[in-house]
Enzyme design. Structure first.
Site, PDB file in Angstrom:
ATOM      1  CG  ASP A  68      -1.801   0.874   1.342  1.00 45.73           C
ATOM      2  OD1 ASP A  68      -1.918   1.940   0.496  1.00 45.73           O
ATOM      3  OD2 ASP A  68      -2.815   1.037   1.792  1.00 45.73           O
ATOM      4  CE1 TYR A 160      -5.996  12.696 -10.252  1.00 46.84           C
ATOM      5  CE2 TYR A 160      -7.033  13.901 -12.154  1.00 46.84           C
ATOM      6  CZ  TYR A 160      -6.521  12.466 -11.842  1.00 46.84           C
ATOM      7  OH  TYR A 160      -6.062  11.604 -12.532  1.00 46.84           O
ATOM      8  CB  THR A 195      -8.812   3.177 -16.748  1.00 45.04           C
ATOM      9  OG1 THR A 195      -8.856   4.206 -16.239  1.00 45.04           O
ATOM     10  CG2 THR A 195      -7.490   3.237 -17.714  1.00 45.04           C
TER      11      THR A 195
HETATM   12  N1  LIG Z   1      -7.654   6.692 -16.767  1.00 46.72           N
HETATM   13  C1  LIG Z   1      -8.032   8.277 -17.150  1.00 46.72           C
HETATM   14  O1  LIG Z   1      -8.768   9.148 -17.584  1.00 46.72           O
HETATM   15  C2  LIG Z   1      -6.881   9.053 -16.295  1.00 46.72           C
HETATM   16  C3  LIG Z   1      -6.638  10.460 -16.884  1.00 46.72           C
HETATM   17  C4  LIG Z   1      -4.995  11.130 -16.324  1.00 46.72           C
HETATM   18  C5  LIG Z   1      -4.531  10.696 -15.603  1.00 46.72           C
HETATM   19  N2  LIG Z   1      -4.611   8.989 -15.382  1.00 46.72           N
HETATM   20  C6  LIG Z   1      -3.869   8.800 -13.633  1.00 46.72           C
HETATM   21  O2  LIG Z   1      -3.306   7.229 -14.321  1.00 46.72           O
HETATM   22  C7  LIG Z   1      -2.947   6.364 -13.329  1.00 46.72           C
HETATM   23  C8  LIG Z   1      -3.655   5.003 -13.499  1.00 46.72           C
HETATM   24  O3  LIG Z   1      -4.907   4.843 -13.636  1.00 46.72           O
HETATM   25  P1  LIG Z   1      -5.978   4.806 -14.368  1.00 46.72           P
HETATM   26  O4  LIG Z   1      -6.947   5.451 -15.541  1.00 46.72           O
HETATM   27  O5  LIG Z   1      -5.591   3.363 -14.361  1.00 46.72           O
HETATM   28  O6  LIG Z   1      -6.179   4.441 -12.146  1.00 46.72           O
HETATM   29  P2  LIG Z   1      -7.439   2.829 -12.186  1.00 46.72           P
HETATM   30  O7  LIG Z   1      -8.310   2.376 -13.223  1.00 46.72           O
HETATM   31  O8  LIG Z   1      -8.466   3.682 -10.777  1.00 46.72           O
HETATM   32  O9  LIG Z   1      -6.141   2.034 -11.559  1.00 46.72           O
HETATM   33  C9  LIG Z   1      -5.455   2.507 -10.548  1.00 46.72           C
HETATM   34  C10 LIG Z   1      -4.809   1.734  -9.885  1.00 46.72           C
HETATM   35  O10 LIG Z   1      -3.406   2.204  -8.822  1.00 46.72           O
HETATM   36  C11 LIG Z   1      -3.507   1.565  -7.569  1.00 46.72           C
HETATM   37  N3  LIG Z   1      -3.722   1.755  -6.550  1.00 46.72           N
HETATM   38  C12 LIG Z   1      -4.421   2.906  -5.730  1.00 46.72           C
HETATM   39  N4  LIG Z   1      -3.651   3.577  -4.654  1.00 46.72           N
HETATM   40  C13 LIG Z   1      -3.091   2.516  -3.977  1.00 46.72           C
HETATM   41  C14 LIG Z   1      -2.424   2.498  -3.289  1.00 46.72           C
HETATM   42  N5  LIG Z   1      -2.787   3.219  -2.229  1.00 46.72           N
HETATM   43  N6  LIG Z   1      -1.135   1.808  -3.473  1.00 46.72           N
HETATM   44  C15 LIG Z   1      -0.808   1.121  -3.732  1.00 46.72           C
HETATM   45  N7  LIG Z   1      -2.220   1.406  -5.442  1.00 46.72           N
HETATM   46  C16 LIG Z   1      -2.947   1.927  -5.544  1.00 46.72           C
HETATM   47  C17 LIG Z   1      -4.808   0.543  -7.933  1.00 46.72           C
HETATM   48  O11 LIG Z   1      -4.282  -0.601  -7.341  1.00 46.72           O
HETATM   49  P3  LIG Z   1      -5.159  -1.763  -6.738  1.00 46.72           P
HETATM   50  O12 LIG Z   1      -6.841  -1.154  -6.390  1.00 46.72           O
HETATM   51  O13 LIG Z   1      -4.744  -2.923  -6.698  1.00 46.72           O
HETATM   52  O14 LIG Z   1      -4.637  -0.689  -4.849  1.00 46.72           O
HETATM   53  C18 LIG Z   1      -5.159   0.198  -9.623  1.00 46.72           C
HETATM   54  O15 LIG Z   1      -3.955  -0.481  -9.995  1.00 46.72           O
HETATM   55  C19 LIG Z   1      -3.536   7.141 -12.102  1.00 46.72           C
HETATM   56  O16 LIG Z   1      -2.213   7.797 -11.475  1.00 46.72           O
HETATM   57  C20 LIG Z   1      -4.367   8.606 -13.004  1.00 46.72           C
HETATM   58  O17 LIG Z   1      -4.549   9.773 -11.841  1.00 46.72           O
HETATM   59  C21 LIG Z   1      -5.481   8.900 -15.685  1.00 46.72           C
END
Ligand SMILES: NC(=O)c1ccc[n+]([C@@H]2O[C@H](COP(=O)([O-])OP(=O)(O)OC[C@H]3O[C@@H](n4cnc5c(N)ncnc54)[C@H](OP(=O)(O)O)[C@@H]3O)[C@@H](O)[C@H]2O)c1
Length: 256
Positions: A68, A160, A195
């Protein structure tokens, strides 16, 4: 001398740590890095979903390291233990992050701390961990995942956005601070990507609001693989002269 020069995109012989690898952008990144030849250590909290990710990775030597990242003080120690077990890292893709919308009138210290710790302080602690003796190979690259939210004003997304803007500023400072360690530091800044995070966001909007957001993306929403490709480039030698930048990966969202 005989033999073909390897591609600068080639990651054979490299060891990468990918956070957020249990789903979404992090999982796609782990899959691509493995395809390019890297050995990957995948991090997240969900052991089951990390195992699913491992099942998608080409090649050998990959491993799950559930942890975590909210426990920021423990991150450098945790990274040291990973490097002792699996060898020093060449690259880190910090894809873990949380997005929760809240108007500023409802923001309290606990909410602020939660978002800033998960998105920004975790990155600083990982960078600190990566730099430790024995944790990197001396040809390292870090990629932090920011967001277009760092560049534009959006109501209800202030904390954020601040965390993601902080990543951009921090990566510039880290890039300079880590020069003598041979470690480059860059960001990618995605617009909306399909995602679980996007799905959770969709639940907080009306259909009309969501379709307006889709319409604001000139090339539609991105796929996790689109961001993974940019991350792989910034981790590879192909970007050896790129340092301290934030690369939009947004289908032209910021170009309008
Ligand atoms: N999707 C978008 O539209 C978008 C746009 C711009 C930027 N982003 C950024 O891209 C990154 C990935 O986004 P995503 O869309 O793939 O998000 P997601 O589908 O919500 O996945 C988030 C990931 O972060 C992990 N995580 C969250 N809190 C954690 C913690 N305390 N310790 C360890 N792992 C943790 C989760 O793993 P577990 O659940 O297994 O802990 C999961 O693998 C993020 O930084 C997000 O802000 C996303």
């Amino acid at each position: 001398m005989t033999g073909e020069a390897s591609s600068p995109f080639d990651l054979n012989g490299r060891h990468a740590l990918v956070t957020g690898a249990s789903t979404g952008i992090g999982r796609a990144t782990a899959v691509l890095l493995a395809q390019l030849g890297a050995r990957v250590t995948v991090n997240g909290r969900s052991v089951a979903r990390l195992e699913e990710t491992l099942g998608l990775l080409q090649g050998d030597g990959h491993r799950a390291a559930p942890f975590d990242l909210a426990d920021t003080d423990a991150i450098p120690r945790w990274m040291k233990a990973q490097a002792e077990t699996a060898g020093p890292f060449d690259g880190l893709a910090h894809c873990a992050g949380v997005q929760v919308g809240k108007p500023v009138r409802s923001v309290d210290r606990a909410f602020f701390d939660h978002i800033l710790h998960a998105n920004l302080l975790s990155a600083l602690a990982l960078a600190r961990g990566f730099r430790q003796k024995g944790c990197n190979t001396g040809r390292g690259a870090l990629v932090l995942v920011s967001s277009v939210a760092a560049e534009i004003g959006q109501p209800g997304n202030v904390v954020y956005a601040a965390s993601k803007g902080g990543l951009v500023s921090a990566s510039r400072g880290l890039a300079m601070e880590f020069l003598r360690d041979g470690i480059r530091v860059n960001c990618v800044a995605p617009a909306m990507v399909e995602t679980d995070m996007m799905e959770r966001f969709r639940q907080t909007t009306t259909t009309d609001q969501f379709e307006a957001i889709r319409a604001a993306h000139p090339m539609g929403f991105g796929r996790p693989e689109d961001v993974a490709s940019a991350i792989a480039f910034l981790l590879s030698d192909a970007s050896r002269w790129i340092n301290g930048v934030s690369l939009p990966v947004d289908g032209g969202y910021l170009a309008q």
